[in-house]
Design a protein around this motif. Structure first.
Motif, PDB file in Angstrom:
ATOM      1  N   GLU A 166      28.312  45.814  32.705  1.00  0.00           N
ATOM      2  CA  GLU A 166      29.048  45.655  33.958  1.00  0.00           C
ATOM      3  C   GLU A 166      29.539  46.982  34.530  1.00  0.00           C
ATOM      4  OE1 GLU A 166      28.855  41.707  32.188  1.00  0.00           O
ATOM      5  OE2 GLU A 166      29.197  43.724  31.437  1.00  0.00           O
ATOM      6  N   PHE A 167      29.636  48.011  33.693  1.00  0.00           N
ATOM      7  CA  PHE A 167      30.075  49.320  34.174  1.00  0.00           C
ATOM      8  C   PHE A 167      29.059  49.963  35.109  1.00  0.00           C
ATOM      9  CE2 PHE A 167      33.349  49.103  31.026  1.00  0.00           C
ATOM     10  CZ  PHE A 167      34.317  50.008  31.421  1.00  0.00           C
ATOM     11  N   PHE A 214      28.576  45.995  38.361  1.00  0.00           N
ATOM     12  CA  PHE A 214      29.454  44.880  38.707  1.00  0.00           C
ATOM     13  C   PHE A 214      30.869  45.368  38.976  1.00  0.00           C
ATOM     14  CE2 PHE A 214      31.690  40.807  37.653  1.00  0.00           C
ATOM     15  CZ  PHE A 214      31.078  40.040  38.622  1.00  0.00           C
ATOM     16  N   GLU A 254      33.227  44.037  40.598  1.00  0.00           N
ATOM     17  CA  GLU A 254      34.242  42.986  40.659  1.00  0.00           C
ATOM     18  C   GLU A 254      35.031  42.829  39.357  1.00  0.00           C
ATOM     19  OE1 GLU A 254      31.326  42.810  41.923  1.00  0.00           O
ATOM     20  OE2 GLU A 254      31.532  42.175  44.016  1.00  0.00           O
ATOM     21  N   PHE A 255      34.453  43.259  38.229  1.00  0.00           N
ATOM     22  CA  PHE A 255      35.174  43.060  36.977  1.00  0.00           C
ATOM     23  C   PHE A 255      36.389  43.992  36.856  1.00  0.00           C
ATOM     24  CE2 PHE A 255      33.243  46.897  35.427  1.00  0.00           C
ATOM     25  CZ  PHE A 255      33.964  47.270  34.304  1.00  0.00           C
ATOM     26  N   LEU A 256      36.492  44.960  37.765  1.00  0.00           N
ATOM     27  CA  LEU A 256      37.641  45.861  37.785  1.00  0.00           C
ATOM     28  C   LEU A 256      38.767  45.352  38.679  1.00  0.00           C
ATOM     29  CD1 LEU A 256      35.630  49.193  38.109  1.00  0.00           C
ATOM     30  CD2 LEU A 256      36.731  48.327  36.047  1.00  0.00           C
ATOM     31  N   LYS A 257      38.529  44.215  39.343  1.00  0.00           N
ATOM     32  CA  LYS A 257      39.517  43.674  40.268  1.00  0.00           C
ATOM     33  C   LYS A 257      40.063  42.347  39.740  1.00  0.00           C
ATOM     34  CE  LYS A 257      36.734  45.392  44.146  1.00  0.00           C
ATOM     35  NZ  LYS A 257      36.053  44.995  45.415  1.00  0.00           N
ATOM     36  N   ASN A 258      41.308  42.116  40.000  1.00  0.00           N
ATOM     37  CA  ASN A 258      41.936  40.836  39.677  1.00  0.00           C
ATOM     38  C   ASN A 258      41.792  39.928  40.896  1.00  0.00           C
ATOM     39  OD1 ASN A 258      43.386  38.762  38.515  1.00  0.00           O
ATOM     40  ND2 ASN A 258      45.378  39.746  38.789  1.00  0.00           N
ATOM     41  N   ASN A 260      41.106  36.811  41.215  1.00  0.00           N
ATOM     42  CA  ASN A 260      41.700  35.472  41.126  1.00  0.00           C
ATOM     43  C   ASN A 260      43.226  35.497  41.057  1.00  0.00           C
ATOM     44  OD1 ASN A 260      39.193  34.051  41.078  1.00  0.00           O
ATOM     45  ND2 ASN A 260      38.920  34.687  38.941  1.00  0.00           N
ATOM     46  N   ASP A 301      44.887  45.060  39.253  1.00  0.00           N
ATOM     47  CA  ASP A 301      43.559  45.661  39.194  1.00  0.00           C
ATOM     48  C   ASP A 301      43.545  46.830  38.214  1.00  0.00           C
ATOM     49  OD1 ASP A 301      42.822  43.868  41.116  1.00  0.00           O
ATOM     50  OD2 ASP A 301      43.062  45.274  42.783  1.00  0.00           O
ATOM     51  N   PRO A 353      36.471  50.615  43.351  1.00  0.00           N
ATOM     52  CA  PRO A 353      35.604  50.127  42.270  1.00  0.00           C
ATOM     53  C   PRO A 353      34.126  50.320  42.568  1.00  0.00           C
ATOM     54  CG  PRO A 353      37.366  48.558  42.691  1.00  0.00           C
ATOM     55  CD  PRO A 353      37.446  49.580  43.777  1.00  0.00           C
ATOM     56  N   ARG A 399      25.287  35.536  43.913  1.00  0.00           N
ATOM     57  CA  ARG A 399      26.515  36.127  44.403  1.00  0.00           C
ATOM     58  C   ARG A 399      26.416  36.330  45.920  1.00  0.00           C
ATOM     59  NH1 ARG A 399      26.979  42.127  42.085  1.00  0.00           N
ATOM     60  NH2 ARG A 399      28.853  42.045  43.369  1.00  0.00           N
TER      61      ARG A 399
END
Length: 441
Positions: free
Chosen positions: A13-14, A17, A19-23, A25, A41, A51, A408
């Motif tokens: 994911e690095f 992706f 989005e995995f660095l953002k909260n 939800n 985040d 990100p 996505r």
């Protein structure tokens, strides 16, 4: 991070992706014990402001020349000959014995306490991948070596941006200002053998739907590849025109057409009856028409292999079509005899009948949903099992071809306007999506 016994590697994911660095939800992740700062985040390093930039820099580092020239060393450690044995000891690449594949057979451990302890050690220390190579992995070629190899072997068309100083410009008049060209097919390699039945053509379509099949002339050392203009385009009696008619609200444009890989068929959308039309380029006549959309087709795209076609419509859906060639279908249906068994006049008649009839059989494979407005552009890449669609609602959706699964949704970066419309999308062989958008007042 300084402990040599604590081995860490970046997860995939690095590199793709952000989005995995953002909260996204908005989960309640608590607060820091000392500063009482709310955890939200991921805090990025100073060299990345967003990100997306963080992932882009990681991606560029992964694709850099330094990594390419040293990647084989990592393969030797993880999957290769340095994973086990004396070479692993020399490379300080030895892990706990439970981590290696086949080191422990859990099914033979009957004591539940001992089995649970071994499973705990495996979960704690991790698992070493299967050893795939017993010999050193070769070094990856540099960019210069790859370009030179492609030119010498002629396995694929090289990147023209590397040879701009050798590109020769040649101007030819295909249309007039009153009737400009709206579509040009991508040229392929010229025929190199007399065994090639169909010569390569450059298909042109004007705004008034005049069809031209322009052929390449012999290679000239001074001027390169020259184009022989289709003489029928200037002849009022013999010119070939695409008859639809097109929907009054749909002006012909480049994304409404696609040419088959053999250069014999033309796929067209925008027809008044919402159909997908197929035309014979030699005769300029329609040979197939299939209707599945509830509104007119606004765009279409054909994959590189000529196996799949995707269409987008005003009904906010996309349809993936499987392109099937009915080889020898008409001849066998009339004779019930295999083509290779026909001889003489019977074989000649069968081939003639085959060439004059439709060899295109579109079959809807899957329907893709997810947009709130008309589809404006589509792209397909079979090797990646990937379909990309852009819409007037300002979003770009990614799907799979075989299952039609939604992957996505992408939105233009840095656009805060609500009236953003996607006008063009494409995808590279690295699975990178490019979208062109416009804003409306």
């Amino acid at each position: 991070m300084d402990n040599p016994n604590d081995v860490k590697e970046l997860i995939p994911e690095f590199f793709y992706f952000p989005e995995f660095l953002k909260n996204m939800n908005k989960f309640d992740l608590g607060h820091l014990q000392i500063t009482k700062e709310k955890v939200d985040d991921v805090i990025l390093p100073p060299w990345a402001t967003t990100p997306e930039e963080f992932i882009a820099i990681h991606r560029r580092a992964l694709e850099s020349e330094y990594v390419s020239q040293n990647l084989h060393h990592w393969i030797d450690l993880i999957f290769g000959y340095k994973q086990k044995g004396p070479k692993a000891v020399e490379a300080l690449n030895v892990f706990y014995y439970c981590s290696y594949e086949g080191a422990v057979d859990l099914d033979k451990i009957t004591n539940p306490v001992e089995r649970e302890a071994v499973e705990g050690m495996i979960n704690n220390f991790g698992q070493v991948p299967s050893q795939l190579l017993r010999e050193p992995h070769p070094r990856r070629l540099t960019q210069e070596e790859t370009a030179l190899k492609l030119v010498r072997a002629e396995l694929k068309r090289p990147d023209l941006t590397q040879f701009l100083d050798k590109v020769v410009q040649y101007y030819c008049e295909l249309s007039t200002p009153k009737d400009p060209i709206v579509f040009l097919s991508a040229p392929r390699s010229p025929p190199r053998s007399f065994l090639q039945l169909s010569p390569d053509v450059l298909v042109s379509i004007s705004k008034s739907c005049i069809l031209g099949a322009n052929s390449w002339m012999s290679y000239d050392k001074e001027r390169g590849f020259l184009l022989e203009i289709d003489a029928t385009t200037t002849n009022l009696k013999n010119r070939k025109r695409i008859f639809g008619p097109f929907h009054p609200s749909q002006n012909p444009h480049s994304q409404l057409f696609a040419v088959s890989t053999d250069g014999k068929l033309l796929y067209a959308g925008g027809i008044w009856d919402n159909s997908l039309r197929v035309y014979n380029l030699h005769k300029g006549k329609a040979v197939a028409s299939v209707t599945r959309h509830l509104d007119i087709i606004t765009c279409l795209a054909l994959d590189n292999c000529g196996s799949y076609l995707v269409t987008g419509s005003r009904d906010c859906t996309c349809i993936v079509w499987s392109i099937q060639s009915q080889q020898y279908g008409s001849a066998q249906a009339s004779t019930n005899i295999p083509m290779h068994a026909l001889t003489g006049q019977a074989h000649l008649q069968a081939v003639t009948q085959l060439n004059t009839q439709n060899v295109f059989s579109p079959k809807p494979l899957t329907t893709l949903y997810g947009h709130d407005d008309a589809i404006s552009s589509v792209a397909i890449y079979t090797e990646l099992d990937m379909v990309v669609s852009g819409s007037l609602d300002g979003t770009v959706n990614v799907y799979t071809i075989q299952n039609g699964q939604f992957v996505r949704t992408l939105k233009p970066i840095g656009c805060t306007e609500t009236c953003v419309q996607i006008s063009f999308v494409t995808v590279s062989y690295h699975a990178q999506c490019l979208a062109v958008h416009t804003t409306t007042p």
